[in-house]
Design a protein around this motif. Structure first.
Motif, PDB file in Angstrom:
ATOM      1  N   SER A   1     120.486 -23.364   0.415  1.00 47.73           N
ATOM      2  CA  SER A   1     121.763 -22.646   0.505  1.00 47.73           C
ATOM      3  C   SER A   1     122.099 -21.834  -0.725  1.00 47.73           C
ATOM      4  O   SER A   1     123.192 -21.303  -0.823  1.00 47.73           O
ATOM      5  CB  SER A   1     122.909 -23.646   0.766  1.00 47.73           C
ATOM      6  OG  SER A   1     123.099 -24.467  -0.360  1.00 47.73           O
TER       7      SER A   1
ATOM      8  N   SER B   1     123.205 -18.090   0.034  1.00 48.84           N
ATOM      9  CA  SER B   1     123.948 -17.769   1.252  1.00 48.84           C
ATOM     10  C   SER B   1     125.278 -17.082   0.988  1.00 48.84           C
ATOM     11  O   SER B   1     125.822 -16.443   1.860  1.00 48.84           O
ATOM     12  CB  SER B   1     124.183 -19.054   2.063  1.00 48.84           C
ATOM     13  OG  SER B   1     124.961 -19.971   1.323  1.00 48.84           O
ATOM     14  N   LEU B   2     125.807 -17.230  -0.231  1.00 48.37           N
ATOM     15  CA  LEU B   2     127.101 -16.620  -0.527  1.00 48.37           C
ATOM     16  C   LEU B   2     127.011 -15.699  -1.744  1.00 48.37           C
ATOM     17  O   LEU B   2     127.957 -15.554  -2.517  1.00 48.37           O
ATOM     18  CB  LEU B   2     128.150 -17.723  -0.750  1.00 48.37           C
ATOM     19  CG  LEU B   2     128.513 -18.489   0.516  1.00 48.37           C
ATOM     20  CD1 LEU B   2     129.299 -19.735   0.188  1.00 48.37           C
ATOM     21  CD2 LEU B   2     129.273 -17.620   1.491  1.00 48.37           C
TER      22      LEU B   2
ATOM     23  N   LYS C   1     131.494 -21.491  -4.946  1.00 51.08           N
ATOM     24  CA  LYS C   1     130.748 -22.168  -3.891  1.00 51.08           C
ATOM     25  C   LYS C   1     130.508 -23.608  -4.312  1.00 51.08           C
ATOM     26  O   LYS C   1     130.092 -23.885  -5.436  1.00 51.08           O
ATOM     27  CB  LYS C   1     129.419 -21.461  -3.641  1.00 51.08           C
ATOM     28  CG  LYS C   1     128.520 -22.159  -2.607  1.00 51.08           C
ATOM     29  CD  LYS C   1     127.232 -21.391  -2.375  1.00 51.08           C
ATOM     30  CE  LYS C   1     126.340 -21.421  -3.601  1.00 51.08           C
ATOM     31  NZ  LYS C   1     125.024 -20.795  -3.346  1.00 51.08           N
TER      32      LYS C   1
ATOM     33  N   LYS D   1     124.404 -27.613   2.957  1.00 49.79           N
ATOM     34  CA  LYS D   1     125.717 -27.108   3.356  1.00 49.79           C
ATOM     35  C   LYS D   1     126.484 -26.590   2.157  1.00 49.79           C
ATOM     36  O   LYS D   1     126.541 -27.234   1.113  1.00 49.79           O
ATOM     37  CB  LYS D   1     126.522 -28.219   4.048  1.00 49.79           C
ATOM     38  CG  LYS D   1     127.825 -27.755   4.661  1.00 49.79           C
ATOM     39  CD  LYS D   1     127.598 -26.816   5.829  1.00 49.79           C
ATOM     40  CE  LYS D   1     128.905 -26.369   6.450  1.00 49.79           C
ATOM     41  NZ  LYS D   1     128.713 -25.399   7.529  1.00 49.79           N
TER      42      LYS D   1
ATOM     43  N   ARG E   1     137.643 -21.977   8.788  1.00 53.30           N
ATOM     44  CA  ARG E   1     136.257 -21.557   9.027  1.00 53.30           C
ATOM     45  C   ARG E   1     136.274 -20.113   9.515  1.00 53.30           C
ATOM     46  O   ARG E   1     137.062 -19.760  10.401  1.00 53.30           O
ATOM     47  CB  ARG E   1     135.574 -22.449  10.059  1.00 53.30           C
ATOM     48  CG  ARG E   1     134.159 -21.965  10.418  1.00 53.30           C
ATOM     49  CD  ARG E   1     133.504 -22.897  11.409  1.00 53.30           C
ATOM     50  NE  ARG E   1     133.191 -24.172  10.784  1.00 53.30           N
ATOM     51  CZ  ARG E   1     132.890 -25.285  11.460  1.00 53.30           C
ATOM     52  NH1 ARG E   1     132.874 -25.268  12.776  1.00 53.30           N
ATOM     53  NH2 ARG E   1     132.609 -26.401  10.823  1.00 53.30           N
TER      54      ARG E   1
ATOM     55  N   ILE F   1     131.727 -13.037   2.977  1.00 50.79           N
ATOM     56  CA  ILE F   1     131.813 -14.313   3.685  1.00 50.79           C
ATOM     57  C   ILE F   1     131.170 -14.152   5.065  1.00 50.79           C
ATOM     58  O   ILE F   1     131.697 -13.436   5.922  1.00 50.79           O
ATOM     59  CB  ILE F   1     133.287 -14.757   3.858  1.00 50.79           C
ATOM     60  CG1 ILE F   1     133.958 -14.925   2.507  1.00 50.79           C
ATOM     61  CG2 ILE F   1     133.376 -16.052   4.665  1.00 50.79           C
ATOM     62  CD1 ILE F   1     133.367 -16.020   1.646  1.00 50.79           C
TER      63      ILE F   1
ATOM     64  N   THR G   1     131.427 -19.720   7.743  1.00 50.77           N
ATOM     65  CA  THR G   1     131.634 -20.275   6.410  1.00 50.77           C
ATOM     66  C   THR G   1     132.864 -21.178   6.396  1.00 50.77           C
ATOM     67  O   THR G   1     133.933 -20.797   6.862  1.00 50.77           O
ATOM     68  CB  THR G   1     131.834 -19.144   5.379  1.00 50.77           C
ATOM     69  OG1 THR G   1     130.690 -18.291   5.386  1.00 50.77           O
ATOM     70  CG2 THR G   1     132.017 -19.720   3.977  1.00 50.77           C
ATOM     71  N   ASP G   2     132.690 -22.379   5.865  1.00 50.51           N
ATOM     72  CA  ASP G   2     133.821 -23.306   5.734  1.00 50.51           C
ATOM     73  C   ASP G   2     134.523 -23.058   4.408  1.00 50.51           C
ATOM     74  O   ASP G   2     133.884 -22.967   3.351  1.00 50.51           O
ATOM     75  CB  ASP G   2     133.332 -24.751   5.799  1.00 50.51           C
ATOM     76  CG  ASP G   2     132.946 -25.154   7.206  1.00 50.51           C
ATOM     77  OD1 ASP G   2     133.789 -25.031   8.101  1.00 50.51           O
ATOM     78  OD2 ASP G   2     131.793 -25.586   7.411  1.00 50.51           O
TER      79      ASP G   2
END
Length: 578
Positions: free
Chosen positions: A74, A77-78, A112, A118, A425, A445, A449-450
């Motif tokens: 992960s 991912s952001l 993040k 996750k 979310r 985002i 995305t939570d």
């Protein structure tokens, strides 16, 4: 509305980010000299210090494995967002929202937080919170929160899908109008009188034995009081829980406990087929839910049998002070064009029962906890009560004059927000603002995305609040400019003229006790006024001090922040009243 919070690591595994009393242990508070350190001893918030941490070597192995998995799965991912790389051990040594605060100070307003595969985005900035909650609200839903609460609240306002929410919000929001709230003050007062009369009788008995004080768990007493108020105000049912116990009351508390259990337990085993019949606590939950539903179905049936359908404007003009049934249920049943099936009405009522009960009991608990550590502020509050009320009871008009009591309530909510986290979310791609000292280009985002909006961090941010960890109700009277913080308008009461309580508009989203934007809690004024009346009537009659040192009052949370073992206080009759 109180909203449980948790981290979903996969479709079948949940790790809690909050902590509570349960059969499976709980997370505990920080040492008193860490997060809550303050120059002013009398204004500091001190709680029990305990430790349940694993041996350091074991934690390091676990954390290293987690961080390796994070980097592999992960890490990108952001994009360029700061990465806190949360250690798994941070989930078990202390409340996660305390760790979120530490990471906020280290990594900034948007970062993040990744555990294994996750990743979560933690928001601790009013500019970004405003974007998610108001400016781009319909790009987000409540995600896994809705999944966990649906078996309990059905399609009530908190877990409802967007279409259902829009429909029900339009119907429910008009019910909390000015004449209804004015009538509710009478209910707040009569229910609070039950509590104070109970305490007076206990004191009389103690006095006859030579004693001058009684010891009570005020958290439990506030819980009963809040239940009685919600019952009468929302669906015209008198639980009478301050003075008695019944199967319905037991079922309500059983359901409240199960809601918190599900919000914090790491594995949603109740979704497995047959578990609701095999696991004893789940069988009990099914029974409790049936008892409540049967009760609510009867109340709904009775309300519909005496229905007087009319337009919403006419409903809002009724003489609520003299109505035999001034409940919200009566309003919803009588509203023309708002016909829904009994199940939806039941979902609406049980959602308000659980959410409204939790918030009020918690804010009263922590307000008294804070006042007990600040005798001069308690005395100031009592002086205002004596001046405004004398020996009388609060009314809607006198409530407006109890300024300091109202500020105590909101300051308790600032320091102990209910809940400490809001969960969202993304259902559409979005670009978050960078926030204070963040990336000027913002953060991309992706869908799914939570996001955790840390209300706790917002309320204690050293960038938006002066002396953020100190108990200062008077702070809400002082205007604070947003100079030097691009995109934040500062704190200005004139932005919400006539408001009895500070809100997200006045603070430009640095103060979010009930959320903000279109999905803000619909019962915020009800809860705030209820808390003000109950606190005023308690302080009017009694002097209060903690039974032990503040450090003996531990913290546990699920949907809201509770004490660990109750809040035991000593009460004595005020000798210098008026």
């Amino acid at each position: 509305m109180a909203a449980p919070c948790f981290l979903q690591l996969s479709s079948s595994t949940v790790v809690n980010v909050s902590f509570q009393r349960s059969d499976f242990g709980c997370f505990r508070s920080l040492p008193a000299n860490s997060l809550f350190n303050s120059k002013s001893k009398s204004s500091s918030i001190r709680c029990q210090s305990t430790s349940t941490e694993e041996p350091k070597t074991r934690r390091n192995l676990l954390d290293n494995a987690s961080n390796l998995l994070t980097n592999l799965l992960s890490g990108g991912s952001l994009g360029t967002m700061p990465n806190a790389e949360g250690a798994v051990s941070d989930l078990f040594g202390r409340p996660l929202f305390f760790s979120l605060y530490d990471w906020f100070l280290e990594h900034g307003s948007v970062y993040k937080l990744a555990f294994g595969p996750k990743a979560f985005v933690v928001v601790s900035d009013p500019i970004v919170a405003r974007h998610v909650l108001r400016e781009n609200a319909f790009s987000y839903d409540k995600g896994v929160l809705a999944d966990i609460l649906e078996p309990i609240m059905g399609k009530g306002l908190i877990p409802a899908d967007l279409d259902t929410w829009k429909q029900r919000r339009r119907v429910i929001a008009p019910g909390f109008h000015a004449l209804y709230l004015e009538a509710m003050v009478k209910i707040f007062t009569s229910c609070s009188e039950r509590s104070t009369m109970k305490f007076e009788k206990l004191l009389e008995r103690e006095n006859s034995l030579g004693g001058k004080t009684i010891e009570l768990d005020l958290e439990a007493e506030f819980s009963s009081l809040a239940l009685d108020i919600i019952g009468l105000g929302v669906f015209n049912y008198d639980f009478g829980s301050v003075t008695k116990e019944s199967p319905v009351i037991k079922a309500v508390y059983g359901t409240l406990f199960e809601a918190e259990h599900r919000s914090t337990f790491y594995f949603p085993y109740w979704k497995i087929p047959l578990m609701k019949w095999i696991v004893p606590r789940q069988r009990k939950f099914q029974y409790d839910l049936k008892v409540i539903n049967d009760c609510l179905d009867g109340l709904i049936r009775n309300a519909k049998e005496t229905r007087q359908e009319t337009d919403v404007e006419k409903l809002q003009e009724r003489d609520y002070l003299n109505l035999k049934d001034a409940s919200l249920l009566r309003f919803l049943v009588d509203m023309r064009g708002a016909d829904v099936d009994d199940r939806q009405l039941r979902d609406d009522l049980i959602t308000m029962l659980i959410a409204g009960h939790e918030t009020t009991a918690a804010v009263l608990t922590w307000a008294v906890f804070l006042l007990a550590q600040n005798p001069s502020k308690m005395k100031k509050a009592q002086t205002e009560i004596d001046s405004v009320l004398g020996e009388g009871s609060p009314t809607y008009e006198s409530l407006k004059k109890l300024e300091y009591i109202r500020l105590i309530v909101v300051e308790a909510l600032r320091l102990y927000p209910q809940p400490p986290l809001l969960v969202r979310r993304s259902i559409k791609p979005d670009i978050l603002p960078g926030g204070y000292n963040g990336d000027k280009d913002g953060y991309t985002i992706p869908v799914g995305t939570d996001i955790f909006i840390s209300v706790y961090n917002l309320h204690r941010s050293p960038y938006f609040w002066d002396r953020p960890n100190e108990f200062e109700p008077e702070r809400f009277l002082v205007q604070k400019t947003g100079d030097g913080i691009e995109g934040w308008a500062g704190f200005d009461p004139s932005r919400s003229p006539g408001a009895l309580y500070p809100n997200e508009i006045i603070s430009d989203f640095s103060f979010l006790p009930f959320g903000g934007g279109p999905r803000k809690c619909v019962g915020d004024q009800f809860a705030l006024m209820e808390s003000t009346v109950a606190l005023a009537m308690l302080l009017q009659k009694f002097d209060i001090e903690l039974r032990g040192p503040p450090e003996s009052v531990g913290i546990v949370t699920g949907a809201t922040i509770h004490t660990k073992n109750g809040m035991w206080c000593k009460l004595k009759k005020r000798s210098n009243v008026h």
